[in-house]
Structure formats: C-alpha cells, structure tokens
Write a protein that holds these residues in place. Structure first.
Motif, PDB file in Angstrom:
ATOM      1  N   ASP A 121      -8.890   3.013   1.689  1.00  0.00           N
ATOM      2  CA  ASP A 121      -9.036   3.433   0.324  1.00  0.00           C
ATOM      3  C   ASP A 121     -10.514   2.922  -0.036  1.00  0.00           C
ATOM      4  O   ASP A 121     -11.206   3.565  -0.825  1.00  0.00           O
ATOM      5  CB  ASP A 121      -8.167   2.996  -0.438  1.00  0.00           C
ATOM      6  N   ASP A 122     -11.067   1.755   0.143  1.00  0.00           N
ATOM      7  CA  ASP A 122     -12.261   1.274  -0.168  1.00  0.00           C
ATOM      8  C   ASP A 122     -13.409   2.036   0.342  1.00  0.00           C
ATOM      9  O   ASP A 122     -14.395   2.313  -0.124  1.00  0.00           O
ATOM     10  CB  ASP A 122     -12.425  -0.161   0.208  1.00  0.00           C
ATOM     11  N   VAL A 126      -5.616  -5.147   4.818  1.00  0.00           N
ATOM     12  CA  VAL A 126      -5.889  -5.247   3.503  1.00  0.00           C
ATOM     13  C   VAL A 126      -7.041  -6.489   3.013  1.00  0.00           C
ATOM     14  O   VAL A 126      -7.079  -7.233   4.171  1.00  0.00           O
ATOM     15  CB  VAL A 126      -4.529  -5.691   2.498  1.00  0.00           C
ATOM     16  N   PRO A 127      -7.770  -6.183   2.220  1.00  0.00           N
ATOM     17  CA  PRO A 127      -8.741  -7.071   2.086  1.00  0.00           C
ATOM     18  C   PRO A 127      -8.741  -8.489   2.203  1.00  0.00           C
ATOM     19  O   PRO A 127      -9.441  -9.257   2.584  1.00  0.00           O
ATOM     20  CB  PRO A 127      -9.560  -6.439   0.921  1.00  0.00           C
ATOM     21  N   TYR A 154      -2.309  -6.398  -7.015  1.00  0.00           N
ATOM     22  CA  TYR A 154      -1.876  -6.715  -5.888  1.00  0.00           C
ATOM     23  C   TYR A 154      -3.313  -7.265  -5.047  1.00  0.00           C
ATOM     24  O   TYR A 154      -3.470  -8.410  -4.424  1.00  0.00           O
ATOM     25  CB  TYR A 154      -1.354  -5.740  -4.852  1.00  0.00           C
ATOM     26  N   ARG A 155      -4.440  -6.611  -5.453  1.00  0.00           N
ATOM     27  CA  ARG A 155      -5.818  -6.951  -4.457  1.00  0.00           C
ATOM     28  C   ARG A 155      -6.330  -8.221  -5.102  1.00  0.00           C
ATOM     29  O   ARG A 155      -6.649  -8.933  -4.430  1.00  0.00           O
ATOM     30  CB  ARG A 155      -6.706  -5.692  -4.705  1.00  0.00           C
ATOM     31  N   ARG A 199     -20.177   3.501  -6.879  1.00  0.00           N
ATOM     32  CA  ARG A 199     -19.747   4.742  -5.819  1.00  0.00           C
ATOM     33  C   ARG A 199     -19.246   5.790  -6.521  1.00  0.00           C
ATOM     34  O   ARG A 199     -18.248   6.218  -6.015  1.00  0.00           O
ATOM     35  CB  ARG A 199     -18.801   3.837  -4.829  1.00  0.00           C
ATOM     36  N   PRO A 203      -6.452  -1.434  -2.341  1.00  0.00           N
ATOM     37  CA  PRO A 203      -5.574  -2.553  -1.413  1.00  0.00           C
ATOM     38  C   PRO A 203      -5.625  -2.380   0.003  1.00  0.00           C
ATOM     39  O   PRO A 203      -5.417  -3.210   0.678  1.00  0.00           O
ATOM     40  CB  PRO A 203      -4.112  -1.733  -1.971  1.00  0.00           C
ATOM     41  N   ARG A 204      -6.357  -1.129   0.502  1.00  0.00           N
ATOM     42  CA  ARG A 204      -6.428  -0.907   1.877  1.00  0.00           C
ATOM     43  C   ARG A 204      -7.775  -0.949   2.268  1.00  0.00           C
ATOM     44  O   ARG A 204      -8.780  -0.160   1.217  1.00  0.00           O
ATOM     45  CB  ARG A 204      -5.637   0.296   2.361  1.00  0.00           C
ATOM     46  N   SER A 232      -2.333  -1.577  -7.866  1.00  0.00           N
ATOM     47  CA  SER A 232      -3.238  -1.789  -6.648  1.00  0.00           C
ATOM     48  C   SER A 232      -4.117  -3.098  -6.946  1.00  0.00           C
ATOM     49  O   SER A 232      -4.607  -3.949  -6.205  1.00  0.00           O
ATOM     50  CB  SER A 232      -4.036  -0.659  -6.218  1.00  0.00           C
ATOM     51  N   GLU A 258      -6.006  -0.034   7.914  1.00  0.00           N
ATOM     52  CA  GLU A 258      -4.680  -0.224   7.424  1.00  0.00           C
ATOM     53  C   GLU A 258      -5.032  -1.666   7.017  1.00  0.00           C
ATOM     54  O   GLU A 258      -4.010  -1.974   6.400  1.00  0.00           O
ATOM     55  CB  GLU A 258      -3.603  -0.150   8.308  1.00  0.00           C
ATOM     56  N   THR A 315       0.874  -1.244  -0.047  1.00  0.00           N
ATOM     57  CA  THR A 315       0.034   0.123  -0.082  1.00  0.00           C
ATOM     58  C   THR A 315       0.690   1.280  -0.161  1.00  0.00           C
ATOM     59  O   THR A 315       0.551   2.144  -0.825  1.00  0.00           O
ATOM     60  CB  THR A 315      -0.878  -0.046   1.251  1.00  0.00           C
TER      61      THR A 315
END
Lengths: 200, 236
Positions: free
Chosen positions: B96-97, B132-133, A141-142, A195, B92-93, A138, B130, A118
């Motif tokens: 952020d989501d 991560v999903p 990675y996700r 969103r 990623p965090r 991102s 912080e 991150t």
C-alpha cells in the motif's frame, strides 16, 4: 524494540486463519447474537465453551497465551457486574452476565488474533463510508507501535538520567509524546502530499 | 551532463515567523540529471530548502520546474525521501505504501501491481509486498521509502539525509542504489562522503544563505571539504 502484535497468530496456518475475513465477521456477529440470547442455564453455555476450545486448538493458539490476554479484562468485568450482586437474585445475574461477557470477548479475541489487520482494513474499506474508518484504523495500527517505541525511549532516557518515573513523570512523558505525535503528523501529512494525496 | 535547466530557484526567502528568515535570497539553477549536494551545519536550512522546492512550504520568491512555476501538476515530477522513513511509511502494508503515489497520480490498478513488484526489485527487497512496516529494520524501511517514491518515476529526487543512521554496508548499498537512479537529484546531507561521491556540485548553506558552490573538479576530497568547514566563517 520487541512488540506483541495482536494479530501475531494471523500469520500461522490454522482453521480460523483460513476463513475469509468477511465470512468471519458474519460468523462473529451470529455467535455474539447467540450468546446474547441464550437462556440462563449452564447447560446452554457448554457448547460455546467447547467451541472456543475447538477454535483454539484448530487455529493453533496456545491456551496459556490466550488466557493471559483474556485475564487482562477480568478486573473490568468483575467491577462492571459486581454491582448486580446487590439486586434480588444478584449472584445468578452476576454469574450469567459474567459468563456471557467472557464467552463473547473470547470470540472477539479469537477473531482478532487470527485476522491480519491489513485484511480487516481491506474488509472495512468495502463497507459504506468504510474508507474513512479503514484509513483511521490503518493509521492507528501503523503508528501505535511507533508511539509505544517513542514512549519507551523517553522513559529509558529518564531512567538513564537517574529518575525512576512516577505518576507525575508519566504525565510529563505523555505530554511530550503528544507534542511529538503532533510534529510527526505534520511530517506524515507532508509525505502524503508529496506523493500526490489531496485533502478531501 | 545535459545543460537543460531542470530547477530554477530565484530570490527564495522563507521564514516560519515572518521575523527570522530560515532561507535568505537563495538563487540556484539545477540542470537535468545533475546531482547537487547541499551541505551545512544543523539548522542551516537544508531540509527547509528541499521542502520549499517540493512545494511543501509556502515561500517568497520563485521555484520553476522545467520553466514552469511550481503548481500541483508538477508534484508527480518530484519524489521526496524524508529523513526518517517512519514519516514516509504510513500505510499498514509495504504494498500500500509503494502503491500510494501511483494511485494518487492516476496509474491503472493492474499496472500498479507490476510497478510495486518492479520497485521492490530495484531496491533489492523483492517479495516484501505483504510485510508490515513496523516489522522492518531501519535500513529496510529506508529502501521501502525510496521504493515508494521511485514507483511513479519522478524526474526529480529530493533526498533528505539519505544515509543517516545506516550501517557502513547499508550506506554503501544505498548510495549505489541512489546513483543508479537516473533523475535530477538534490541531496541534503551532513555526510561529506556522500557529497564527494555523488555530487556533481556541492552547495554550502550557512544560516540560510548559499555561501559557496563547488563543481565536481573543485571538490578534491572529504578532507578538503572538512577543512573548509572547520575554518572560521571569516577565513573561508
């Protein structure tokens, strides 16, 4: 499902973990440049090897764990530089090219292992046109782990139905994974639009 | 319950291939702060109806929100909870989501930090910013997905199978959470318990058409709904 995260050690308290991401990137580039220009004498390589070990110790990364990661790229390096053996002075070229690559890759691994993905993504965002790279990074990675999970589930389902996957079955699974990924991308896009995200 | 119409659906039709209609002639009025549960068989069109209301699919007919035909400016009024939280958590965090919606809807940077904190507290996961999903459990992902939509305080919540794949305890807690949010809610669900417990009205969708609408007083029990669904279509 159990995953091995490349940034697992980034969450530990160690020397490299404390260094700011931007500073770490600059440090890495400098180190790589140094490795690139060092003369072909074993003595010059020793400080870099010592530095790698010091980074490992002070960043609390187990040596065996690190070695396992590094070993993955060994065959690639061997294949890549083995052709140079047939040249004049080939063994020497092979050894030093191999050593240079190994030290460089060790530094890159150390950097990646001790940096939260991150944080890296945030850093990339600050670079020119970085937002695009950061977004791609991102997402990669996700969703990498999710794809890995889906692949494993499909594989298990195949095994549970009495089929031990062979090469052509892996091709089938990969094709299936591609379709699933496409469908998921459609759903993710809908979630983003719902969103307030607008296609730029 | 107030009587102001929040959502008005008129002659809504939808098809993926212009031959077979997934939704046929849907007409429905949903009132402010009402909870409407949509039940029906697999493939009856529940999710498609939610997607149409959210403006995420192109349809024939009319969907009005607060008397206004759907347009991009109305998006902020709606929050869509997807069936699979992995589809909704793409950053990623966790931070952020949850911040994704408020950022797109023009909230100020400083306010966003507070909003994220508040949203996480509301869903019972304080301090998860912080994380991560892919480190989260399915139940936690569901809650974070909910936090990511309540973060911009939508007036309408569209919830697709909100309790699917949750353990009994997680389901109970998640239902409590949904009930505590003041908004107009449309819930597409297979779970008759959810329909009976939360719905002010229950709508039965069958092969893309509305077959029956019950008021809260008419929906006596889960058994009543189950028996009704088990009847042959001609006997209903």
């Amino acid at each position: 499902m159990k995953h091995h995260f490349i940034d697992d050690f980034a969450y530990k308290k160690g020397f490299l973990q404390r260094v700011d991401t931007g500073l770490k990137v600059i440090l890495l580039i400098l180190l790589l440049l140094c490795v690139l220009v060092i003369p072909e004498k074993v003595l010059f390589y020793i400080p870099f090897i010592i530095l790698t070990f010091l980074f490992l110790i002070f960043s609390k990364i187990p040596f065996i764990y690190f070695l396992k990661r590094i070993l993955i790229i060994f065959p690639f390096l061997l294949v890549l530089f083995s052709l140079s053996i047939f040249k004049e002075n080939g063994l020497r070229i092979f050894l030093f090219s191999f050593l240079k690559s190994l030290i460089s890759i060790s530094f890159v691994f150390l950097f990646v292992m001790t940096t939260k993905m991150t944080a890296l993504s945030e850093f990339i965002k600050k670079l020119p046109a970085g937002f695009l790279i950061s977004d791609i990074f991102s997402f990669l990675y996700r969703y990498f782990f999710l794809l890995q999970d889906e692949f494993e589930k499909m594989k298990r389902a195949m095994i549970s139905k009495g089929k031990n996957p062979k090469l052509k079955d892996y091709a089938l699974l990969s094709g299936n994974l591609f379709i699933r990924s496409y469908e998921r991308s459609e759903r993710v896009l809908k979630a983003m639009i719902s969103r307030g995200w607008k296609i730029k | 319950m107030e009587n102001k119409i929040k959502i008005e659906i008129k002659n809504l039709n939808f098809s993926y291939d212009e031959e077979k209609y997934v939704l046929k002639n849907i007409n429905l009025k949903i009132y402010e702060n009402e909870t409407v549960c949509i039940i029906g068989e697999n493939g009856s069109g529940k999710t498609t109806l939610l997607l149409c209301i959210a403006g995420l699919l192109k349809y024939e007919g009319e969907v009005k929100i607060d008397g206004e035909i759907f347009n991009e400016n109305l998006r902020k009024k709606m929050g869509f909870l997807f069936e699979n939280p992995d589809d909704a958590l793409f950053m990623p965090r966790v931070f952020d989501d949850i911040a994704f919606g408020p950022k797109n809807f023009g909230f100020e940077e400083e306010r966003i930090k507070e909003i994220v904190k508040e949203s996480l507290e509301k869903v019972g996961l304080p301090g998860f910013e912080e994380r991560v999903p892919h480190h989260l459990s399915f139940g936690e992902k569901k809650r974070i997905a909910l936090a990511s939509i309540i973060s911009y305080s939508p007036e309408i919540l569209l919830l697709d199978e909100p309790t699917l794949a949750l353990s009994p305890v997680s389901k109970e807690n998640f239902l409590k959470l949904i009930k505590s949010i003041r908004a107009t809610k449309i819930i597409a669900t297979h779970d008759l318990e959810v329909a009976v417990e939360t719905g002010d009205r229950v709508v039965l969708l069958n092969k893309g058409t509305i077959k029956k609408v019950w008021n809260k007083s008419e929906v006596k029990s889960i058994k009543y709904l189950k028996n009704f669904l088990l009847k042959e279509p001609g006997e209903r």
